[in-house]
Design an enzyme around this catalytic site. Structure first.
Site, PDB file in Angstrom:
ATOM      1  N   HIS A   1      -9.686   2.056   0.024  1.00 14.54           N
ATOM      2  CA  HIS A   1      -8.231   1.928   0.004  1.00 14.54           C
ATOM      3  C   HIS A   1      -7.811   1.323  -1.331  1.00 14.54           C
ATOM      4  CE1 HIS A   1      -4.190   1.359   0.977  1.00 14.54           C
ATOM      5  NE2 HIS A   1      -4.266   0.585   2.045  1.00 14.54           N
TER       6      HIS A   1
ATOM      7  N   HIS B   1      -2.385   8.328   5.701  1.00 17.39           N
ATOM      8  CA  HIS B   1      -2.617   6.989   5.160  1.00 17.39           C
ATOM      9  C   HIS B   1      -3.943   6.447   5.694  1.00 17.39           C
ATOM     10  CE1 HIS B   1      -1.657   3.255   3.246  1.00 17.39           C
ATOM     11  NE2 HIS B   1      -1.758   2.582   4.368  1.00 17.39           N
TER      12      HIS B   1
ATOM     13  N   GLU C   1      -0.434   6.090  13.222  1.00 16.83           N
ATOM     14  CA  GLU C   1      -0.018   7.174  12.322  1.00 16.83           C
ATOM     15  C   GLU C   1      -0.076   8.532  13.036  1.00 16.83           C
ATOM     16  OE1 GLU C   1      -2.208   7.499   8.663  1.00 16.83           O
ATOM     17  OE2 GLU C   1      -0.794   8.951   7.832  1.00 16.83           O
TER      18      GLU C   1
ATOM     19  N   LYS D   1      -9.434   8.363   2.032  1.00 14.88           N
ATOM     20  CA  LYS D   1      -9.881   6.962   1.963  1.00 14.88           C
ATOM     21  C   LYS D   1     -11.277   6.784   2.553  1.00 14.88           C
ATOM     22  CE  LYS D   1      -5.416   4.565   2.025  1.00 14.88           C
ATOM     23  NZ  LYS D   1      -4.460   5.614   2.471  1.00 14.88           N
TER      24      LYS D   1
ATOM     25  N   CYS E   1       0.812  -1.215   0.000  1.00 18.76           N
ATOM     26  CA  CYS E   1       0.000   0.000   0.000  1.00 18.76           C
ATOM     27  C   CYS E   1       0.847   1.268   0.000  1.00 18.76           C
ATOM     28  CB  CYS E   1      -0.949  -0.028   1.179  1.00 18.76           C
ATOM     29  SG  CYS E   1      -1.879  -1.573   1.188  1.00 18.76           S
TER      30      CYS E   1
ATOM     31  N   PHE F   1       1.901  -3.222   3.910  1.00 18.47           N
ATOM     32  CA  PHE F   1       2.272  -4.528   4.434  1.00 18.47           C
ATOM     33  C   PHE F   1       3.713  -4.811   4.015  1.00 18.47           C
ATOM     34  CE2 PHE F   1      -2.332  -6.366   4.208  1.00 18.47           C
ATOM     35  CZ  PHE F   1      -2.621  -5.785   5.429  1.00 18.47           C
TER      36      PHE F   1
END
Lengths: 412, 82
Positions: free
Chosen positions: A340, A303, A314, A335, A163, A400
């Site tokens: 996403h 994010h 975050e 998002k 991502c 990830f």
């Protein structure tokens, strides 16, 4: 390594809220969700039955024969790249092909092509596997096809970091220009993974929201009732070029790509570092590379995917990286509307960040009804205005594998 | 057994699907690669679709000999099951 300025001169996107940049941006400012209940038969057996498909199907835009030789992710990328290229005025301006590069990322690659050909193999035998399968499903296919369409010969790249891929592509393009390998780089990301296998796999990781009855309310970054992300699809592309090149051809300038920070957590393959140390270092690196001071940052496109752990980590990373100088910052997560987009997320959110700087307006985070008490940032829950004068913004993406990429932009 | 014209017409539909060339331009004297935008990968698609449509087997070694639509029609005609 040169210290020349790099500017954004063209934008393109096909997203869950619009088939191009103007409609996408208008929808984001209006707080429109692109998440829907999936109507495909295969969705009925899945625990997660919601996703954010593109607003405009690629076959409505691309010529049929061109489209059938591309994976869906390649179709999205080509549509976004052609829009960005025209927006930059480069379709009418001769660019040296050997000074033109491409860096278009994907998190997952041509998964629908892979799986549909596996179905053909099982049902009808090897003779029925398409000879186009490999050139369609290889992760570099979108980048390569954009490079072919635009005649790019400087270097065509496909960063893959889940991502964070879209932001990593932007960082790679910045590097290419700084290293003197290109004057213009078409950067971005694409993803087309709304298929039962990736959906089932993400659901097994407990990563997806199961709010099947309220798809438009399912992506809710920082809300206490968030329960995972909504899978989106689409592509976004930015044309970046050396300021010298842009000035020489009289190009429009949306913003400056001031710098990038790229780090790895080395903590866990799927879980973010709970202290957000890798993300903190990425943001600090972006500031250092760009020369942007913490107090100059007035906007962050986070994010924030709507997962219980990541959203809060975050906030901690942002606060730590900026030494607590966050009072002047309006943060948002687009998002909440687009879902996403995995490998396209950083690119689409960079487009939104650039437009926020140009228009001095921050799109809202929708569905933030009851903020998590751990959130210590000023989150835009409605459209908010940014100050005039020289301002800067950040776009964060994490993936990830423990990948962290922050991009710093300055207003033009 | 399909006639020559039936085979040409069937191939024309396949070439139209694969390469987007109007079916009435797919005539016997046309070269797949030079005239009809059928590259080597698309030629495999044409061959597999033709095998299915006409019930013939076109060996991989034979494909390189099928330069024109006429070559393909002739091969299919002479290899159709009686």
């Amino acid at each position: 390594m040169s210290s020349q300025r790099i500017v954004v001169t063209g934008l393109g996107a096909t997203s869950p809220v619009g088939g191009d940049v103007p409609t996408t941006w208008a929808a984001l400012l209006a707080g429109t969700s692109g998440a829907r209940r999936l109507t495909e038969e295969w969705a009925e057996q899945l625990p997660v039955q919601i996703a954010a498909r593109v607003a405009v199907e690629p076959l409505e835009v691309l010529e049929r024969v061109r489209a059938r030789r591309l994976d869906r992710s390649g179709q999205f990328a080509l549509i976004a790249a052609l829009e960005a290229w025209a927006d930059a005025g480069l379709d009418a301006f001769p660019t040296d092909p050997e000074r033109l590069g491409v860096a278009i990322a994907s998190g997952i690659g041509g998964v629908t092509t892979l799986l549909s050909n596996y179905d053909a193999l099982l049902e009808k035998g090897p003779r029925r596997v398409s000879p186009l399968s490999i050139p369609m499903l290889m992760p570099n296919s979108p980048a390569a096809n954009v490079g072919l369409a635009l005649g790019a010969k400087a270097g065509v790249h496909t960063p893959v970091s889940a991502c964070a891929s879209g932001n990593e592509a932007i960082a790679h393009g910045v590097d290419m220009i700084h290293l003197g390998r290109a004057d213009v780089v078409v950067v971005g990301g694409t993803e087309a993974a709304i298929h039962p296998l990736p959906m089932a796999a993400f659901a097994q990781m407990m990563a997806l929201s199961k709010r099947n009855d309220e798809p438009e309310r399912a992506s809710r970054p920082w809300d206490v009732d968030r329960d995972g992300f909504v899978l989106g699809e689409g592509a976004a592309v930015l044309v970046i070029e050396s300021a010298e090149h842009a000035t020489a051809r009289g190009a429009q300038v949306y913003a400056e790509v001031a710098g990038a920070g790229v780090t790895a957590d080395s903590h866990d393959i799927a879980q973010p570092d709970p202290a957000g140390l890798g993300a903190t270092r990425a943001i600090r690196m972006a500031l250092k590379e760009s020369g942007v001071e913490a107090r100059e940052i007035v906007h962050i496109n986070a994010h924030a995917t709507s997962t219980p752990q990541g959203d809060v980590a975050e906030c901690l990373a942002i606060t730590n990286a900026l030494d607590g100088q966050t009072n002047q910052i309006i943060t948002t997560s687009t998002k909440s509307m687009t879902g996403h987009l995995l490998g396209a997320a950083g690119a689409l959110e960079s487009v939104a960040t650039v437009l926020a700087l140009r228009d001095r307006v921050v799109p809202p985070t929708i569905n933030l009804d009851d903020p998590d008490p751990a959130v210590n940032l000023d989150i835009a829950t409605k459209q908010r205005t940014l100050p005039s004068g020289d301002i800067a913004a950040l776009n964060n993406s994490f993936g990830f594998g423990g990948h962290n990429v922050a991009i710093a932009f300055r207003s033009a | 057994m399909a006639s020559t014209e039936e085979i040409r017409s069937g191939l024309a539909d396949i070439v139209n699907e694969v390469a987007g060339i109007p079916a009435d331009e797919v005539q016997l004297d046309k070269s797949f690669i030079d005239d009809l935008d059928v590259d080597s990968l698309s030629m495999v698609e044409v061959v597999v679709a033709a095998e299915e449509t006409f019930g013939v087997k076109i060996p991989d070694d034979e494909v390189k000999n099928l330069k024109t639509v006429g070559d393909a029609v002739a091969f299919i005609e002479s290899n159709q099951a009686a």
